[in-house]
Design a protein around this motif. Structure first.
Motif, PDB file in Angstrom:
ATOM      1  N   ALA A  45     -41.164  44.914  50.221  1.00 20.58           N
ATOM      2  CA  ALA A  45     -41.938  45.828  51.064  1.00 20.58           C
ATOM      3  C   ALA A  45     -42.018  47.198  50.399  1.00 20.58           C
ATOM      4  O   ALA A  45     -43.068  47.854  50.409  1.00 20.58           O
ATOM      5  CB  ALA A  45     -41.275  45.948  52.440  1.00 20.58           C
ATOM      6  N   MET A  46     -40.889  47.631  49.790  1.00 18.01           N
ATOM      7  CA  MET A  46     -40.889  48.933  49.116  1.00 18.01           C
ATOM      8  C   MET A  46     -41.907  48.941  47.981  1.00 18.01           C
ATOM      9  O   MET A  46     -42.688  49.885  47.824  1.00 18.01           O
ATOM     10  CB  MET A  46     -39.482  49.242  48.578  1.00 18.01           C
ATOM     11  CG  MET A  46     -38.497  49.643  49.676  1.00 18.01           C
ATOM     12  SD  MET A  46     -36.765  49.519  49.177  1.00 18.01           S
ATOM     13  CE  MET A  46     -36.686  50.738  47.901  1.00 18.01           C
ATOM     14  N   ALA A  47     -41.907  47.878  47.178  1.00 22.18           N
ATOM     15  CA  ALA A  47     -42.853  47.803  46.059  1.00 22.18           C
ATOM     16  C   ALA A  47     -44.290  47.816  46.576  1.00 22.18           C
ATOM     17  O   ALA A  47     -45.169  48.457  45.996  1.00 22.18           O
ATOM     18  CB  ALA A  47     -42.580  46.549  45.241  1.00 22.18           C
ATOM     19  N   ALA A  48     -44.527  47.116  47.696  1.00 17.98           N
ATOM     20  CA  ALA A  48     -45.882  47.064  48.237  1.00 17.98           C
ATOM     21  C   ALA A  48     -46.332  48.448  48.679  1.00 17.98           C
ATOM     22  O   ALA A  48     -47.481  48.851  48.450  1.00 17.98           O
ATOM     23  CB  ALA A  48     -45.922  46.093  49.416  1.00 17.98           C
ATOM     24  N   ILE A  49     -45.421  49.208  49.300  1.00 21.82           N
ATOM     25  CA  ILE A  49     -45.777  50.555  49.761  1.00 21.82           C
ATOM     26  C   ILE A  49     -46.074  51.449  48.564  1.00 21.82           C
ATOM     27  O   ILE A  49     -46.993  52.259  48.587  1.00 21.82           O
ATOM     28  CB  ILE A  49     -44.638  51.141  50.617  1.00 21.82           C
ATOM     29  CG1 ILE A  49     -44.512  50.363  51.913  1.00 21.82           C
ATOM     30  CG2 ILE A  49     -44.886  52.614  50.903  1.00 21.82           C
ATOM     31  CD1 ILE A  49     -43.311  50.727  52.729  1.00 21.82           C
TER      32      ILE A  49
ATOM     33  N   MET B  13     -50.770  44.774  56.092  1.00 21.12           N
ATOM     34  CA  MET B  13     -50.088  43.480  56.042  1.00 21.12           C
ATOM     35  C   MET B  13     -48.945  43.409  57.046  1.00 21.12           C
ATOM     36  O   MET B  13     -48.184  42.443  57.046  1.00 21.12           O
ATOM     37  CB  MET B  13     -49.507  43.231  54.641  1.00 21.12           C
ATOM     38  CG  MET B  13     -50.498  43.220  53.521  1.00 21.12           C
ATOM     39  SD  MET B  13     -51.655  41.882  53.665  1.00 21.12           S
ATOM     40  CE  MET B  13     -50.593  40.507  53.270  1.00 21.12           C
ATOM     41  N   GLY B  14     -48.771  44.450  57.838  1.00 22.87           N
ATOM     42  CA  GLY B  14     -47.738  44.430  58.862  1.00 22.87           C
ATOM     43  C   GLY B  14     -46.398  44.976  58.410  1.00 22.87           C
ATOM     44  O   GLY B  14     -45.390  44.788  59.074  1.00 22.87           O
ATOM     45  N   ILE B  15     -46.367  45.661  57.265  1.00 19.28           N
ATOM     46  CA  ILE B  15     -45.105  46.253  56.817  1.00 19.28           C
ATOM     47  C   ILE B  15     -44.908  47.598  57.530  1.00 19.28           C
ATOM     48  O   ILE B  15     -45.785  48.459  57.466  1.00 19.28           O
ATOM     49  CB  ILE B  15     -45.118  46.467  55.294  1.00 19.28           C
ATOM     50  CG1 ILE B  15     -45.181  45.110  54.585  1.00 19.28           C
ATOM     51  CG2 ILE B  15     -43.905  47.260  54.833  1.00 19.28           C
ATOM     52  CD1 ILE B  15     -45.365  45.222  53.097  1.00 19.28           C
ATOM     53  N   PRO B  16     -43.800  47.760  58.252  1.00 14.48           N
ATOM     54  CA  PRO B  16     -43.566  49.042  58.946  1.00 14.48           C
ATOM     55  C   PRO B  16     -43.198  50.116  57.927  1.00 14.48           C
ATOM     56  O   PRO B  16     -42.019  50.354  57.665  1.00 14.48           O
ATOM     57  CB  PRO B  16     -42.405  48.734  59.891  1.00 14.48           C
ATOM     58  CG  PRO B  16     -41.688  47.593  59.244  1.00 14.48           C
ATOM     59  CD  PRO B  16     -42.685  46.825  58.433  1.00 14.48           C
ATOM     60  N   SER B  17     -44.185  50.773  57.335  1.00 14.72           N
ATOM     61  CA  SER B  17     -43.931  51.596  56.158  1.00 14.72           C
ATOM     62  C   SER B  17     -42.992  52.761  56.471  1.00 14.72           C
ATOM     63  O   SER B  17     -42.145  53.105  55.657  1.00 14.72           O
ATOM     64  CB  SER B  17     -45.245  52.091  55.570  1.00 14.72           C
ATOM     65  OG  SER B  17     -45.839  53.029  56.422  1.00 14.72           O
ATOM     66  N   ALA B  18     -43.120  53.364  57.666  1.00 22.57           N
ATOM     67  CA  ALA B  18     -42.254  54.503  57.983  1.00 22.57           C
ATOM     68  C   ALA B  18     -40.796  54.070  57.994  1.00 22.57           C
ATOM     69  O   ALA B  18     -39.922  54.760  57.460  1.00 22.57           O
ATOM     70  CB  ALA B  18     -42.654  55.105  59.325  1.00 22.57           C
TER      71      ALA B  18
ATOM     72  N   ASP C  62     -47.321  50.524  45.699  1.00 16.69           N
ATOM     73  CA  ASP C  62     -48.621  50.194  45.118  1.00 16.69           C
ATOM     74  C   ASP C  62     -49.761  50.679  45.990  1.00 16.69           C
ATOM     75  O   ASP C  62     -50.759  51.202  45.490  1.00 16.69           O
ATOM     76  CB  ASP C  62     -48.724  48.681  44.898  1.00 16.69           C
ATOM     77  CG  ASP C  62     -47.852  48.245  43.733  1.00 16.69           C
ATOM     78  OD1 ASP C  62     -47.513  49.125  42.921  1.00 16.69           O
ATOM     79  OD2 ASP C  62     -47.499  47.064  43.660  1.00 16.69           O
ATOM     80  N   ASP C  63     -49.665  50.487  47.294  1.00 12.19           N
ATOM     81  CA  ASP C  63     -50.750  50.893  48.180  1.00 12.19           C
ATOM     82  C   ASP C  63     -50.225  50.889  49.616  1.00 12.19           C
ATOM     83  O   ASP C  63     -50.115  49.826  50.236  1.00 12.19           O
ATOM     84  CB  ASP C  63     -51.935  49.933  48.034  1.00 12.19           C
ATOM     85  CG  ASP C  63     -53.162  50.448  48.788  1.00 12.19           C
ATOM     86  OD1 ASP C  63     -52.986  51.245  49.738  1.00 12.19           O
ATOM     87  OD2 ASP C  63     -54.277  50.060  48.424  1.00 12.19           O
ATOM     88  N   GLU C  64     -49.915  52.073  50.126  1.00 12.22           N
ATOM     89  CA  GLU C  64     -49.264  52.126  51.427  1.00 12.22           C
ATOM     90  C   GLU C  64     -50.171  51.599  52.528  1.00 12.22           C
ATOM     91  O   GLU C  64     -49.729  50.886  53.435  1.00 12.22           O
ATOM     92  CB  GLU C  64     -48.826  53.568  51.738  1.00 12.22           C
ATOM     93  CG  GLU C  64     -48.063  53.629  53.052  1.00 12.22           C
ATOM     94  CD  GLU C  64     -47.417  54.963  53.324  1.00 12.22           C
ATOM     95  OE1 GLU C  64     -47.440  55.826  52.428  1.00 12.22           O
ATOM     96  OE2 GLU C  64     -46.908  55.131  54.436  1.00 12.22           O
ATOM     97  N   LEU C  65     -51.456  51.956  52.449  1.00 14.41           N
ATOM     98  CA  LEU C  65     -52.379  51.540  53.506  1.00 14.41           C
ATOM     99  C   LEU C  65     -52.470  50.019  53.560  1.00 14.41           C
ATOM    100  O   LEU C  65     -52.378  49.414  54.640  1.00 14.41           O
ATOM    101  CB  LEU C  65     -53.752  52.150  53.247  1.00 14.41           C
ATOM    102  CG  LEU C  65     -54.702  52.057  54.424  1.00 14.41           C
ATOM    103  CD1 LEU C  65     -54.283  53.015  55.514  1.00 14.41           C
ATOM    104  CD2 LEU C  65     -56.127  52.343  53.972  1.00 14.41           C
ATOM    105  N   ALA C  66     -52.606  49.410  52.370  1.00 21.92           N
ATOM    106  CA  ALA C  66     -52.701  47.950  52.313  1.00 21.92           C
ATOM    107  C   ALA C  66     -51.418  47.332  52.861  1.00 21.92           C
ATOM    108  O   ALA C  66     -51.457  46.353  53.604  1.00 21.92           O
ATOM    109  CB  ALA C  66     -52.940  47.501  50.880  1.00 21.92           C
TER     110      ALA C  66
END
Lengths: 293, 333
Positions: free
Chosen positions: A162-166, A176-181, A168-172
């Protein structure tokens, strides 16, 4: 400085580098690491010098007390990181970096002026749990091994991905349902705990602790560890921390030019190796070469 | 960083001047001190903001260039190097009047700014590198510059003697509040430079071109503006402003060693964010507010003075990240 002391300091460098690396892993440039390092150091310094019960029966500072300090420092740092992290992590990019610089400086000014932190003089005579640098080296490298293991595990875990995904592109990632905060806050808290644990060991190792331990210089040096080593895989910051901490010692023969050369390394690192020395691709290539007989 | 009051009269006069009666006189004194130091903050932050507006990144070597401006001014008025450093006891064969020395130090700092651009920024810009890398490389440039100064001139602090302005009286007394001539000078120079810069930015082809690059570098290039030249111009102007600010601080307080500029650079970040990143009027307003806020810290709490800038900085970032006069931060999708 003995070789073992240098080993201890290199271990500290690598640990602090990993502390900077974790928020950066999800794209957050936080320079708060020295602040939490200082908090950890004060927890150790205050507990060991102001609480006589911890000192044991005289024959050296007991290891159990050191363990207790580590156990206390971790939640203290985590709590501070939780409270500050929510509002601060809403900022992005350079704004986040500046806000964390401000936090570290505010902490430094408070520590310089408040009575319980010993003011500008700091806290002296922090008891020694180990007889020499050998014990410190062992403790530091055990902690480093644990943190490395955690970081390596993270890359394969849901949280690490999830960290890597954020990054690369936080909005994307959010789509995808990742709770970025929450993910960013978790990384920030883990980073704070690593820095505070390092601070506990460093306070005992240095025997004294004061507000000068963490500051803007420290923010930059720790960031340089990560940029130099590479911020895409945990091995990068570890290598950066080890090498750059050792660098001033290795450069000692050149005398006064030492700090200028150090500056040149920081200046040229991003220009010559924009991804850092260690990238996943380089590592994969190295593995291939090694596997081939 | 700024002494509350520096009086060179007899002890009795100094006491009455440093501890004026509470009330109007005291407030007036705070206002004067605050505006004078705020004027220098404004000059300093203007340099930051010029570079930020064209490149969108912060030049962390700015504080080092400020230090160099102070040292150059000191050397150009004929000051001798101290006992440490490679240039020990060396001294320029000339002794220029302060005005000329300040202007030349500004020009020298502009050259240093151009050098920083060429070494730490251009290689990254040509590769479209991420902003984080500029931060590191410019810091590296700052570390190199600061340590170069230390190597050449030692770590001691230098101050430009007040006798440099011998033709002028040291202070104008006004109803009990003390206005030092240096403070008037700071305000005058800062106002002049801000006015010239604004006139140039708003009223000339070059200034408009710089603004166009700040707005949108790609479109600016399509319109035939050499954006590389504009970026170099921004660095030169920024270096000039930092150098002049360094010389003025050297005159009004002192240059407290080579690392002095780094601390100043950090406070400058506070000014920059308070006014709004990239906003010229914002940098001026931010500088004045910061100067006043620091002057308002009572003497008993002077230890906390250095924290004021960062506390303001932190609050502004949480409450209004775009600053007082900045444009709201647009999030690009």
């Amino acid at each position: 400085m003995s070789d073992l002391s240098l080993l201890v300091q290199m271990g500290f460098g690598a640990l602090l580098a990993l502390s900077v690396y974790l928020p950066l892993r999800c794209g957050q440039l936080s320079l708060a690491t020295p602040g939490f390092y200082v908090i950890g150091g004060y927890v150790a310094a205050l507990l060991s010098t102001r609480w006589p019960a911890l000192s044991g029966d005289g024959a050296g500072y007991p290891l159990t007390s050191l363990a207790l300090e580590l156990v206390v420092a971790a939640p203290v740092a985590a709590a501070v990181a939780l409270v500050l992290g929510r509002p601060v992590l809403q900022l992005r990019g350079i704004y986040l970096a500046i806000a964390t610089i401000a936090l570290v400086e505010i902490l430094r000014v408070l520590n310089l002026n408040l009575a319980w932190s010993g003011g500008a003089v700091g806290i002296f005579g922090i008891p020694q749990p180990f007889a020499g640098p050998g014990g410190y080296a062992l403790a530091t490298w055990v902690l480093l091994a644990l943190v490395c293991w955690l970081c390596a595990r993270l890359e394969a875990m849901r949280l690490g991905r999830a960290m890597a995904a954020i990054r690369d592109d936080e909005l994307a990632a959010r789509c995808m349902g990742i709770p970025s905060a929450d993910v960013k806050l978790t990384a920030f808290v883990i980073s704070a705990v690593i820095a505070a644990l390092t601070g506990v060991l460093a306070a005992h190792f240095l025997n004294t602790w004061n507000a000068r331990q963490g500051g803007f210089d420290a923010s930059i040096t720790t960031l340089a560890f990560v940029v130099f080593g590479g911020s895409r895989i945990w091995l990068g910051p570890v290598l950066g921390g080890l090498v750059i901490t050792a660098l001033p010692e290795l450069l000692r023969p050149v005398g006064d030019l030492r700090l200028i050369l150090f500056g040149l390394v920081i200046l040229l690192g991003p220009i010559l190796f924009p991804q850092g020395l260690i990238t996943p691709e380089r590592l994969a290539r190295l593995q291939q070469t090694l596997r081939r007989p | 960083m700024w002494p509350r009051c520096r009086c060179s009269q007899t002890a009795a006069a100094a006491v009455s001047c440093c501890f004026p009666e509470p009330g109007v006189v005291h407030l007036l004194q705070i206002l004067i001190n605050g505006l004078a130091s705020g004027a220098v903050y404004a000059l300093f932050a203007l340099g930051y903001t010029l570079v930020f507006s064209v490149l969108g990144v912060i030049n962390f070597a700015h504080g080092a260039i400020f230090t160099i401006g102070g040292y150059l001014t000191y050397l150009l008025i004929g000051g001798a190097v101290g006992a440490n450093g490679l240039l020990a006891s060396w001294q320029l064969p000339v002794s220029l009047p302060f005005w000329l020395a300040l202007a030349l130090a500004g020009a020298g700092s502009a050259l240093v700014g151009l050098g920083v651009e060429a070494v730490a920024f251009r290689p990254l810009r040509q590769r479209n590198a991420e902003p984080l890398l500029y931060l590191i490389s410019s810091l590296g440039a700052g570390v190199v510059l600061v340590n170069l100064v230390q190597l050449l001139m030692g770590a001691e602090s230098y101050s430009i003697p007040a006798s440099t302005l011998a033709a002028l009286p040291s202070a104008l007394a006004q109803g009990g509040a003390q206005i030092r001539t240096v403070q008037v000078l700071l305000l005058l120079v800062a106002t002049l430079l801000v006015a010239l810069l604004t006139l140039w930015l708003e009223g000339s082809r070059g200034g408009k071109a710089l603004q166009a690059v700040a707005e949108d570098p790609v479109t600016a290039r399509l319109l035939g503006i050499d954006s590389g030249a504009m970026i170099r111009l921004a660095f030169a102007l920024s270096g000039f402003l930092a150098g002049v600010a360094g010389g003025l601080v050297g005159l009004s307080v002192s240059i407290a060693g080579p690392y002095f500029g780094i601390g100043y650079g950090l406070k400058g970040l506070g000014v920059l964010v308070l006014g709004g990143l990239g906003s010229v009027p914002g940098a001026v307003l931010g500088g004045l507010i910061m100067g006043l806020a620091e002057a308002l810290v009572p003497a008993e709490l002077s230890g906390y003075k250095d924290g004021v800038a960062f506390a303001i900085l932190f609050l502004v970032l949480l409450l209004r990240p775009q600053g007082l006069l900045g444009k709201p931060v647009a999030s690009r999708v």
